[in-house]
Scaffold this motif. Structure first.
Motif, PDB file in Angstrom:
ATOM      1  N   GLU A  80       0.668  -1.064   0.043  1.00 16.28           N
ATOM      2  CA  GLU A  80      -0.165   0.244  -0.060  1.00 16.28           C
ATOM      3  C   GLU A  80       0.744   1.406   0.356  1.00 16.28           C
ATOM      4  N   VAL A  81       0.237   2.359  -1.033  1.00 13.48           N
ATOM      5  CA  VAL A  81       1.049   3.602  -0.234  1.00 13.48           C
ATOM      6  C   VAL A  81       0.492   4.919   0.574  1.00 13.48           C
ATOM      7  N   LEU A  82       0.409   5.390   1.562  1.00 14.53           N
ATOM      8  CA  LEU A  82      -0.910   5.291   2.037  1.00 14.53           C
ATOM      9  C   LEU A  82      -0.204   7.144   2.761  1.00 14.53           C
ATOM     10  N   TYR A  83      -0.501   8.270   2.601  1.00 17.56           N
ATOM     11  CA  TYR A  83      -0.592   9.167   3.487  1.00 17.56           C
ATOM     12  C   TYR A  83      -2.098   9.818   4.937  1.00 17.56           C
ATOM     13  N   SER A  84      -0.784   9.552   5.627  1.00 22.64           N
ATOM     14  CA  SER A  84      -1.553   8.653   7.380  1.00 22.64           C
ATOM     15  C   SER A  84      -0.786  10.313   8.040  1.00 22.64           C
ATOM     16  N   ALA A  85      -1.848  10.548   8.743  1.00 20.14           N
ATOM     17  CA  ALA A  85      -1.583  12.003   9.378  1.00 20.14           C
ATOM     18  C   ALA A  85      -1.733  11.688  11.312  1.00 20.14           C
ATOM     19  N   ALA A  86      -0.588  11.700  11.843  1.00 20.40           N
ATOM     20  CA  ALA A  86      -0.634  11.189  13.171  1.00 20.40           C
ATOM     21  C   ALA A  86      -0.424  11.815  14.378  1.00 20.40           C
ATOM     22  N   GLY A  87       0.215  11.537  15.212  1.00 19.61           N
ATOM     23  CA  GLY A  87      -0.015  12.468  16.776  1.00 19.61           C
ATOM     24  C   GLY A  87       0.068  12.399  17.490  1.00 19.61           C
ATOM     25  N   ALA A  88      -0.632  13.531  18.779  1.00 20.71           N
ATOM     26  CA  ALA A  88      -1.688  13.711  19.953  1.00 20.71           C
ATOM     27  C   ALA A  88      -1.062  14.893  19.702  1.00 20.71           C
ATOM     28  N   LYS A  89      -2.412  15.127  21.479  1.00 17.29           N
ATOM     29  CA  LYS A  89      -2.624  16.384  21.638  1.00 17.29           C
ATOM     30  C   LYS A  89      -3.055  16.132  23.103  1.00 17.29           C
ATOM     31  N   GLU A  90      -2.097  17.945  23.817  1.00 22.67           N
ATOM     32  CA  GLU A  90      -1.730  18.116  24.919  1.00 22.67           C
ATOM     33  C   GLU A  90      -3.500  17.305  26.021  1.00 22.67           C
ATOM     34  N   LYS A  91      -3.082  17.007  27.468  1.00 20.55           N
ATOM     35  CA  LYS A  91      -3.913  17.213  28.219  1.00 20.55           C
ATOM     36  C   LYS A  91      -4.510  17.827  28.410  1.00 20.55           C
ATOM     37  N   GLY A  92      -5.620  18.590  29.144  1.00 24.81           N
ATOM     38  CA  GLY A  92      -6.210  19.445  30.479  1.00 24.81           C
ATOM     39  C   GLY A  92      -6.757  20.411  29.526  1.00 24.81           C
ATOM     40  N   GLY A  93      -7.763  20.699  28.573  1.00 22.07           N
ATOM     41  CA  GLY A  93      -8.390  21.133  28.039  1.00 22.07           C
ATOM     42  C   GLY A  93      -7.649  22.104  26.762  1.00 22.07           C
ATOM     43  N   SER A  94      -6.311  22.059  26.484  1.00 21.58           N
ATOM     44  CA  SER A  94      -5.837  22.630  26.163  1.00 21.58           C
ATOM     45  C   SER A  94      -5.951  22.583  24.312  1.00 21.58           C
ATOM     46  N   ASN A  95      -5.922  23.214  23.454  1.00 18.85           N
ATOM     47  CA  ASN A  95      -5.489  22.497  21.627  1.00 18.85           C
ATOM     48  C   ASN A  95      -4.277  23.166  21.534  1.00 18.85           C
ATOM     49  N   ALA A  96      -3.525  22.284  21.622  1.00 16.72           N
ATOM     50  CA  ALA A  96      -2.337  22.039  20.729  1.00 16.72           C
ATOM     51  C   ALA A  96      -2.144  20.591  20.526  1.00 16.72           C
ATOM     52  N   LYS A  97      -2.125  20.863  20.079  1.00 18.60           N
ATOM     53  CA  LYS A  97      -1.701  19.071  19.249  1.00 18.60           C
ATOM     54  C   LYS A  97       0.265  19.305  18.422  1.00 18.60           C
ATOM     55  N   LEU A  98       0.122  17.895  18.683  1.00 15.61           N
ATOM     56  CA  LEU A  98       1.202  17.860  17.927  1.00 15.61           C
ATOM     57  C   LEU A  98       1.239  16.926  16.626  1.00 15.61           C
ATOM     58  N   ASN A  99       1.793  17.463  15.728  1.00 12.52           N
ATOM     59  CA  ASN A  99       0.602  16.903  13.995  1.00 12.52           C
ATOM     60  C   ASN A  99       2.054  16.502  12.990  1.00 12.52           C
ATOM     61  N   LEU A 100       2.121  15.061  13.026  1.00 14.66           N
ATOM     62  CA  LEU A 100       3.098  14.549  12.195  1.00 14.66           C
ATOM     63  C   LEU A 100       2.136  14.091  10.868  1.00 14.66           C
ATOM     64  N   GLU A 101       2.642  13.975   9.805  1.00 13.65           N
ATOM     65  CA  GLU A 101       2.971  13.660   8.184  1.00 13.65           C
ATOM     66  C   GLU A 101       3.658  11.894   8.138  1.00 13.65           C
ATOM     67  N   TYR A 102       3.393  11.491   7.689  1.00 15.36           N
ATOM     68  CA  TYR A 102       4.301  10.797   7.061  1.00 15.36           C
ATOM     69  C   TYR A 102       3.567  10.143   5.956  1.00 15.36           C
ATOM     70  N   LEU A 103       4.047   9.690   4.560  1.00 17.83           N
ATOM     71  CA  LEU A 103       3.834   8.893   3.935  1.00 17.83           C
ATOM     72  C   LEU A 103       4.459   7.434   4.134  1.00 17.83           C
ATOM     73  N   SER A 104       3.603   6.054   3.809  1.00 18.73           N
ATOM     74  CA  SER A 104       3.582   5.129   4.874  1.00 18.73           C
ATOM     75  C   SER A 104       3.244   3.671   3.832  1.00 18.73           C
ATOM     76  N   VAL A 105       4.173   2.776   4.180  1.00 13.30           N
ATOM     77  CA  VAL A 105       4.299   1.819   2.874  1.00 13.30           C
ATOM     78  C   VAL A 105       3.936   0.855   3.372  1.00 13.30           C
ATOM     79  N   PRO A 106       2.835   0.381   3.778  1.00 16.86           N
ATOM     80  CA  PRO A 106       2.992  -0.772   4.538  1.00 16.86           C
ATOM     81  C   PRO A 106       2.773  -2.440   3.126  1.00 16.86           C
ATOM     82  N   VAL A 107       3.060  -3.090   3.739  1.00 17.26           N
ATOM     83  CA  VAL A 107       3.323  -4.693   2.944  1.00 17.26           C
ATOM     84  C   VAL A 107       2.585  -5.297   3.704  1.00 17.26           C
TER      85      VAL A 107
END
Length: 206
Positions: A80-107
């Protein structure tokens, strides 16, 4: 960037080989529809998090193309060839997000447990497109602090309601520390930071 182009070249070669094999086989040997090489599209929801980071999961999107290559009655290989948006977000009601974007190649190596149900497992090669920390109206680039390549293992299952339309559930467990040694992402952490992504989505075979 060279790794991304190399990956795309390898997958494109696989697609071309699969199409060539399918064409030549169709011309010489009659096959059932279930044993033919199939191309398709897939898309769905990512629910991602990062290990050893005091953060919550965040939602994202994945989508791309695949080719399913039968190797026996019950087994097939699916690059497969996929665009994949990953990451995480802060706790405690904050809207801060760590955005990671990948070109993913699963087999993925798939086993057909029953006619419409399969289980799968296989390696996944992730190539970083972008990494950003978004806080309120500001966005900070983190690409220089993030490893350009991430290796993981995917485990999942899927079910086809018809010959063409199905659903897929998969968990991708990252095995690489994605943070470069001299960076900390601005958060306290102990141990490696690894991607963990749960996916649920729809497949369509042509």
């Amino acid at each position: 960037m060279k790794k991304i182009f190399l990956s795309l070249t390898l997958i494109a070669g696989t697609f071309a080989f699969a199409q060539s094999t399918s064409t030549s086989t169709d011309a010489s040997t009659p096959l059932t529809s279930s044993s033919k090489i199939k191309f398709g599209l897939k898309a769905g929801l990512n629910v991602s998090n990062l290990s050893n980071m005091d953060m919550n999961s965040k939602a994202g999107f994945y989508g791309g193309a695949f080719v399913n290559i039968p190797v026996s009655k019950d087994f097939s290989v699916q690059p497969e060839v996929l665009y994949s948006a990953a990451g995480a977000k802060e706790k405690g009601g904050s809207n801060a997000k760590l955005n990671l974007e990948y070109l993913s190649v699963p087999v993925m190596f798939q086993y057909k447990a029953i006619p419409n149900l399969y289980v799968e497992a296989g390696p996944q090669f992730n190539f970083l497109i972008d990494a950003r920390l978004k806080k309120s109206a500001s966005t900070g680039a983190l690409k220089n602090a993030t490893q350009s390549f991430d290796f993981g293992i995917g485990l999942g299952a899927g079910y086809y309601f018809t010959k063409n339309i199905g659903i897929n559930l998969r968990y991708n467990a990252g095995l690489s520390d994605i943070v470069k040694t001299k960076y900390q992402y601005g958060y306290d952490r102990e141990g490696s930071v690894k991607n963990g992504v749960f996916q649920v989505g729809v497949n369509y075979k042509f």
